[in-house]
Scaffold this motif. Structure first.
Motif: not given
Length: 448
Positions: A222-228
């Motif tokens: 799965p993709i990695i999301l940023n802190e937002e």
């Protein structure tokens, strides 16, 4: 065999490193060889030296490989197999110009339709275009595969049109080179980002057309999301492996976090070698994982605690193991190598220079600042006089009592400048905790 196949077109991202780590772990668990394949088919975007940067970073993170190949070295083989597919009738020359295809895309858009390549267009512009591409014919049946993370995934024939396998200059496209090389090097398990899910049926189709029937396993991360909570991009600092290292995060802590993120693990803090005992690719969550820099800082502190004091001292640029012990006392308030180094360096900085910087930052020389400056200089003179004697075995209470008596300073007027002279800071760990180590270096610490 498993493989990590980076492209030398830019800096390594955390998602790339995560894929490298997982492939390496699986290779070790399965007692198989691990291949590093530099995918340099995009000749226009390749950056000289990036392949060496990739290898340096992998070694830094404890990832080694059994074989190293450059995809470009297989160009003759790619072209040979493309010609074989043409002769079989599974591939064909397409003479469509870019302008022609752009017009067809605009027409589809105007009609609110998805653009699909039509095989009947292949020779319409044969007289205009002397440099055709080679396309593989679209599948006539549903394509599918089992993903170790996402489960069964299928694609209808309408979702895959005849796609390019050789560009007009004879260089293979990503999908063709990737599929052929996976076949040539006997790759049997592919772990990569979920942005490659749509490429997988095309690569399976290439194998089928080449009569390659070895069963391959797939796992798309799965993709990695940023802190937002948005998809991490190059604009996010934490997407860059080099940025994390430059900030002072330890390689072992970064690996720990990349394995932990979106995963069910039996413990929270571990090394690459330790997690090989229990890692299970099927336990990676299907949902995207959010990158939590605070969690990484916590893990970084935990790995600092695991370091022996000599190694930590060397990382900070010092030789004595005592400095490593001193640094560990700052882990209550510092979580990266940079933060710890800044605090340790201030201890040994010239206090006269620090005092001048303190006054400058205050903008105005008010009575409080002038009084503090006077207290610092008084106590500094006192300590320098005391240091003519051997203080290496002096206990803090004795040192403090003598310094207070000799300087005539008491209370805040004594402790504030004392902390400043010993640490270069106004706050920090208890001086009684720091002093057993500081006393070994007092002549270097309390200087003009």
């Amino acid at each position: 065999m498993l493989r990590f196949a980076p492209s030398p077109t830019g800096d390594m991202h955390t998602g790339n490193l995560r894929a490298a780590v997982f492939n390496y772990i699986l290779a070790k668990q399965r007692n198989e060889k691990f291949l590093l394949r530099i995918e340099d088919t995009d000749t226009a975007r390749n950056i000289e030296g990036k392949d060496k940067d990739i290898m340096f970073l992998l070694n830094l993170f404890g990832i080694t490989w059994d074989n190293l190949v450059y995809q470009s070295h297989n160009f003759p083989r790619h072209r040979q197999l493309a010609e074989y597919l043409i002769q079989k009738g599974d591939a064909f020359y397409c003479y469509c110009t870019k302008e022609f295809l752009d017009q067809k895309r605009e027409l589809a858009k105007a009609n609110h339709q998805a653009f699909r390549y039509d095989d009947d267009w292949a020779e319409l512009e044969k007289d205009k275009n002397p440099h055709p591409v080679v396309r593989l014919r679209a599948p006539k049946e549903q394509m599918g595969f089992h993903d170790a993370i996402k489960g069964d995934i299928t694609f209808a024939p309408s979702e895959i049109d005849s796609f390019i396998i050789l560009k007009e200059d004879g260089i293979p496209t990503y999908n063709f080179a990737c599929a052929v090389d996976d076949m040539l090097y006997d790759i049997d398990f592919i772990v990569r980002g979920e942005d490659h899910v749509s490429n997988t049926p095309k690569q399976i189709l290439i194998h089928q057309c080449l009569n390659y029937d070895k069963t391959m396993q797939f796992a798309h991360l799965p993709i990695i999301l940023n802190e937002e909570g948005k998809k991490m991009s190059k604009r996010d600092n934490a997407s860059s492996v080099q940025w994390l290292l430059d900030c002072g995060f330890l390689p072992q802590a970064i690996v720990n976090y990349l394995v932990l993120m979106g995963n069910k693990t039996p413990c929270e803090v571990f090394t690459l070698k330790e997690c090989m005992e229990w890692f299970d690719i099927t336990k990676i969550a299907k949902a995207p994982a959010r990158f939590d820099i605070d969690k990484l800082k916590f893990l970084n502190r935990e790995h600092f605690k695991r370091l022996n004091e000599q190694d930590l001292a060397v990382l900070l640029g010092y030789k004595d193991s005592a400095i490593g012990a001193l640094a560990k006392l700052y882990l209550q308030e510092a979580s990266t190598l940079n933060e710890i180094r800044e605090k340790v360096d201030l201890i040994f900085a010239k206090k006269g220079l620090l005092l001048a910087q303190y006054k400058e930052s205050a903008k105005t020389e008010n009575a409080e600042i002038l009084e503090f400056e006077s207290q610092v200089k008084t106590l500094q003179d006192t300590l320098l006089t005391m240091l003519n004697q051997d203080c290496s075995k002096t206990e803090f209470d004795t040192f403090k009592s003598n310094a207070m008596q000799n300087s005539g300073l008491k209370g805040k007027a004594f402790f504030k400048p004392l902390r400043f002279l010993l640490t270069g800071l106004a706050h920090g760990p208890e001086l009684s905790d720091l002093f057993p180590i500081l006393r070994l270096y007092l002549k270097d610490i309390v200087r003009n």
